[in-house]
Design a protein around this motif. Structure first.
Motif, PDB file in Angstrom:
ATOM      1  N   ASN A  45       0.765  -1.244   0.000  1.00  0.00           N
ATOM      2  CA  ASN A  45       0.000   0.000   0.000  1.00  0.00           C
ATOM      3  C   ASN A  45       0.798   1.297   0.000  1.00  0.00           C
ATOM      4  N   ILE A  46       1.876   1.349   0.705  1.00  0.00           N
ATOM      5  CA  ILE A  46       2.532   2.634   0.928  1.00  0.00           C
ATOM      6  C   ILE A  46       3.167   3.214  -0.336  1.00  0.00           C
ATOM      7  N   ASP A  47       3.523   2.371  -1.279  1.00  0.00           N
ATOM      8  CA  ASP A  47       4.176   2.877  -2.485  1.00  0.00           C
ATOM      9  C   ASP A  47       3.312   3.890  -3.225  1.00  0.00           C
ATOM     10  N   ARG A  48       2.040   3.638  -3.256  1.00  0.00           N
ATOM     11  CA  ARG A  48       1.157   4.547  -4.005  1.00  0.00           C
ATOM     12  C   ARG A  48       1.088   5.925  -3.370  1.00  0.00           C
ATOM     13  N   VAL A  49       1.112   5.970  -2.056  1.00  0.00           N
ATOM     14  CA  VAL A  49       1.102   7.253  -1.349  1.00  0.00           C
ATOM     15  C   VAL A  49       2.408   7.995  -1.600  1.00  0.00           C
ATOM     16  N   ILE A  50       3.512   7.294  -1.455  1.00  0.00           N
ATOM     17  CA  ILE A  50       4.828   7.908  -1.656  1.00  0.00           C
ATOM     18  C   ILE A  50       4.996   8.354  -3.102  1.00  0.00           C
ATOM     19  N   LEU A  51       4.628   7.496  -4.046  1.00  0.00           N
ATOM     20  CA  LEU A  51       4.848   7.808  -5.458  1.00  0.00           C
ATOM     21  C   LEU A  51       3.981   8.968  -5.943  1.00  0.00           C
ATOM     22  N   LYS A  52       2.793   9.098  -5.425  1.00  0.00           N
ATOM     23  CA  LYS A  52       1.935  10.214  -5.827  1.00  0.00           C
ATOM     24  C   LYS A  52       2.653  11.538  -5.578  1.00  0.00           C
ATOM     25  N   ASN A  53       3.318  11.636  -4.452  1.00  0.00           N
ATOM     26  CA  ASN A  53       4.027  12.864  -4.118  1.00  0.00           C
ATOM     27  C   ASN A  53       5.345  13.005  -4.868  1.00  0.00           C
ATOM     28  N   MET A  54       5.935  11.893  -5.283  1.00  0.00           N
ATOM     29  CA  MET A  54       7.233  11.947  -5.975  1.00  0.00           C
ATOM     30  C   MET A  54       7.094  12.177  -7.474  1.00  0.00           C
ATOM     31  N   VAL A  55       6.097  11.543  -8.105  1.00  0.00           N
ATOM     32  CA  VAL A  55       6.035  11.568  -9.574  1.00  0.00           C
ATOM     33  C   VAL A  55       4.730  12.117 -10.139  1.00  0.00           C
ATOM     34  N   GLY A  56       3.728  12.267  -9.305  1.00  0.00           N
ATOM     35  CA  GLY A  56       2.464  12.817  -9.772  1.00  0.00           C
ATOM     36  C   GLY A  56       1.430  11.751 -10.104  1.00  0.00           C
ATOM     37  N   VAL A  57       0.222  12.211 -10.291  1.00  0.00           N
ATOM     38  CA  VAL A  57      -0.925  11.322 -10.451  1.00  0.00           C
ATOM     39  C   VAL A  57      -0.904  10.563 -11.775  1.00  0.00           C
ATOM     40  N   ILE A  58      -0.485  11.192 -12.850  1.00  0.00           N
ATOM     41  CA  ILE A  58      -0.499  10.517 -14.159  1.00  0.00           C
ATOM     42  C   ILE A  58       0.471   9.343 -14.166  1.00  0.00           C
ATOM     43  N   GLN A  59       1.696   9.586 -13.723  1.00  0.00           N
ATOM     44  CA  GLN A  59       2.681   8.499 -13.666  1.00  0.00           C
ATOM     45  C   GLN A  59       2.233   7.410 -12.702  1.00  0.00           C
ATOM     46  N   LEU A  60       1.602   7.818 -11.606  1.00  0.00           N
ATOM     47  CA  LEU A  60       1.084   6.851 -10.652  1.00  0.00           C
ATOM     48  C   LEU A  60       0.013   5.971 -11.294  1.00  0.00           C
ATOM     49  N   GLY A  61      -0.767   6.542 -12.194  1.00  0.00           N
ATOM     50  CA  GLY A  61      -1.774   5.751 -12.910  1.00  0.00           C
ATOM     51  C   GLY A  61      -1.143   4.632 -13.725  1.00  0.00           C
TER      52      GLY A  61
END
Length: 182
Positions: free
Chosen positions: A6-22
């Motif tokens: 779970n935590i990767d999605r929270v961390i990545l949203k702040n690091m790379v943005g929502v589009i890349q997270l998608g």
């Protein structure tokens, strides 16, 4: 387990943005589906391994485990290869052309299926042999590898680094468990 899931999605949203997270979420969803194939086989074998540990010599159990592991790795390897090869078609079919940037992530995480299956198989065997301390140490190692590699690799390589981080999160502990327990 929960940390990695779970935590990767929270961390990545702040690091790379929502589009890349998608794109990453697409790859993760394909990974989760792929992991269910070999883990189903392990779930069938686990009761047998538990029984074997209670009634057979350890050499006999290890031999049976090694035979099972080879078969499971063959299944996992075939699943990983199929996903890596079919990634463009799968993404096009399921998500459409707007998400083709997820292909490299899917290909990396396809091989994470193999590492995850290996670690999962080791864990089930450790449960069957009541080696709980090794399981606990493995979970701690997973958390450390995961957090350090997620921040480090994502910062340098972007979303592909995040995918490699997840792969390493299973591969490094699987190697460690193999060295500790077998």
């Amino acid at each position: 387990g929960m940390l990695v899931d779970n935590i990767d999605r929270v961390i990545l949203k702040n690091m790379v943005g929502v589009i890349q997270l998608g794109y990453y979420n697409i790859a993760r969803s394909i990974l989760e589906a792929a992991k269910s194939i070999p883990s189903s086989a392990v779930n069938v074998l686990f009761p047998k391994w538990s029984k074997d540990f209670s009634i057979h010599s350890s050499d006999e159990v290890v031999t049976r485990f090694e035979i099972s592991l080879r078969k499971l790795l063959l299944i996992s390897g075939a699943v990983s290869l199929a996903i890596a090869v079919a990634a463009p078609d799968v993404i096009q079919l399921l998500f459409g052309p707007a998400f083709l940037q997820a292909i490299p992530l899917v290909r990396i995480l396809a091989w994470a299926t193999l590492a995850s299956s290996l670690l999962g198989t080791f864990h089930y065997t450790l449960y069957a042999s009541e080696s709980h301390q090794i399981i606990l140490n493995t979970q701690l190692l997973m958390g450390v590898v995961y957090i350090l590699s997620l921040f480090g690799l994502t910062k340098v390589f972007g979303m592909q680094g995040a995918a490699w981080s997840l792969y390493l999160t299973w591969l490094v502990p699987a190697y460690w468990v193999n060295r500790q327990a077998y």
